[in-house]
Design a protein around this motif. Structure first.
Motif, PDB file in Angstrom:
ATOM      1  N   VAL A   1      -7.291  95.686 165.128  1.00  0.00           N
ATOM      2  CA  VAL A   1      -6.307  94.698 164.503  1.00  0.00           C
ATOM      3  C   VAL A   1      -5.677  94.950 163.367  1.00  0.00           C
ATOM      4  O   VAL A   1      -4.271  94.978 163.281  1.00  0.00           O
ATOM      5  N   ALA A   2      -6.471  95.783 162.277  1.00  0.00           N
ATOM      6  CA  ALA A   2      -5.986  95.857 160.987  1.00  0.00           C
ATOM      7  C   ALA A   2      -5.405  97.276 160.816  1.00  0.00           C
ATOM      8  O   ALA A   2      -5.024  97.433 159.493  1.00  0.00           O
TER       9      ALA A   2
ATOM     10  N   LEU B   1       0.255  92.438 160.195  1.00  0.00           N
ATOM     11  CA  LEU B   1      -0.367  92.564 161.525  1.00  0.00           C
ATOM     12  C   LEU B   1       0.065  91.538 162.374  1.00  0.00           C
ATOM     13  O   LEU B   1      -0.360  91.664 163.737  1.00  0.00           O
TER      14      LEU B   1
END
Lengths: 235, 235
Positions: A141-142, A165
């Motif tokens: 995700v990051a 994000l």
């Protein structure tokens, strides 16, 4: 029973730490004796205790004034500290990929050995470091945080995560405790080993419950107070 | 970049402080080296840091185990601490009338010089004092607390106020900070001068907004962690 120095300190402390901040002169010792029905010794003792905490200073010939750093942050909402008796800057110190293991993997709902992003930031107020966070986020995700300009991460942290994000932060469980600065923390915060530090630990989650971050923060005890409203029966 | 002792300490700390509590043996040093990809020096350094905090102990020939005091209290609701790795007892130490002055009068919405009740309580866990509160309440509302049996005040404090005073507590603003124990606090809590103390300050209010209590609490930093859930956009 007469008012003791420690009792009077507790009461004056609320005045000295008034969130309106700013340097303010306290009433003189004679006035404090009269108003609080305290002996001269108790008044002097209370002022000594406040001075030992760095909350007041005595100017010869002028009296005692509150240092008034206004180090007050409400945590009812999910926002970064934006002011500590003056503007606050958040700086990125480190960004790199690591391998999630043990509690980091468990808290992020990752299998052991999965890639994670480690992000170290520090909070600077009045030119001094007052706090530091070390955060771990799932790399899946990051990853955009590795590449984005550091200037994207200097403002409100939650807004930055959402913008960079493309996610929506929902809630975090924040734990607070008082610890002593060890030599590593003392070095980062520019304080003496052993001074009180407010240690924070949190797990930040998205609306679907997925963890986005596990973080550990440390703030100078003399520069940050956290406030929260608690309601009967819960929020 | 290799895992440092301080980084590994942060990660292991989350495991050691698992709220499930209880004494648990940590993995041996060789396993920690392998799992966390850390050097032998980093693992030993991390365990030394945890031991310095009193969070783990080393038993010769057996390894290192978490002390597991489970000192975790959620503050989302308005409840007293009921467990700290074992049952908790609240004791009344002092009840007397005082004169509200300065911040105490202001925070209680009382004119300066109005009568107030001062109530000192302490929290005992495992036979040791772990925390102490000093509270001020308007005497007009709180007078029944002077006369009621002390046994009425040993359980949940908010329930006791509601039962004895016939009021309904609504919410409180709770402020948390890390301070060093001075000699008075050290004496009350049975700790050394200078150790980290979690200092709490609160104003408790009734449904109509009237303040019922201004209180200052101090808890041993090694025995209490406070947790709160923060939501995006506030509660």
């Amino acid at each position: 029973m007469a008012t003791s120095a420690a009792d009077l300190r507790d009461v004056l402390r609320a005045e000295v730490l008034d969130p309106s901040g700013g340097d303010r002169l306290l009433p003189d010792e004679r006035t404090l004796q009269r108003v609080y029905g305290a002996s001269r010794g108790a008044v002097r003792g209370a002022l000594d205790l406040l001075r030992a905490e760095g909350l007041v200073t005595r100017q010869p010939g002028q009296g005692t004034s509150a240092v008034g750093r206004g180090a007050h942050h409400r945590v009812d909402d999910l926002r970064s500290i934006s002011t500590l008796g003056g503007p606050v800057r958040h700086e990125v110190v480190l960004r790199r990929t690591v391998t999630a293991q043990g509690p980091v993997a468990a808290l992020l709902d990752l299998p052991a050995g999965a890639p994670a992003l480690r992000l170290d930031r520090r909070t600077v107020a009045g030119g001094e470091p007052v706090g530091a966070w070390t955060s771990y986020l799932p790399l899946e995700v990051a990853a955009p945080l590795l590449e984005c300009p550091a200037s994207d991460l200097v403002g409100d942290y939650y807004e930055a995560l959402e913008r960079v994000l493309g996610v929506a932060c929902d809630h975090e469980d924040l734990t607070t405790e008082a610890v002593a600065a060890d030599d590593v923390v003392a070095g980062v915060l520019g304080v003496a080993v052993g001074v009180p530090v407010l240690r924070l630990e949190r797990v930040l989650r998205l609306a679907d419950g997925r963890p986005l971050e596990f973080g550990v923060g440390r703030f100078r005890g003399d520069r940050l107070r956290l406030s929260v409203r608690r309601r009967r029966g819960g929020a």
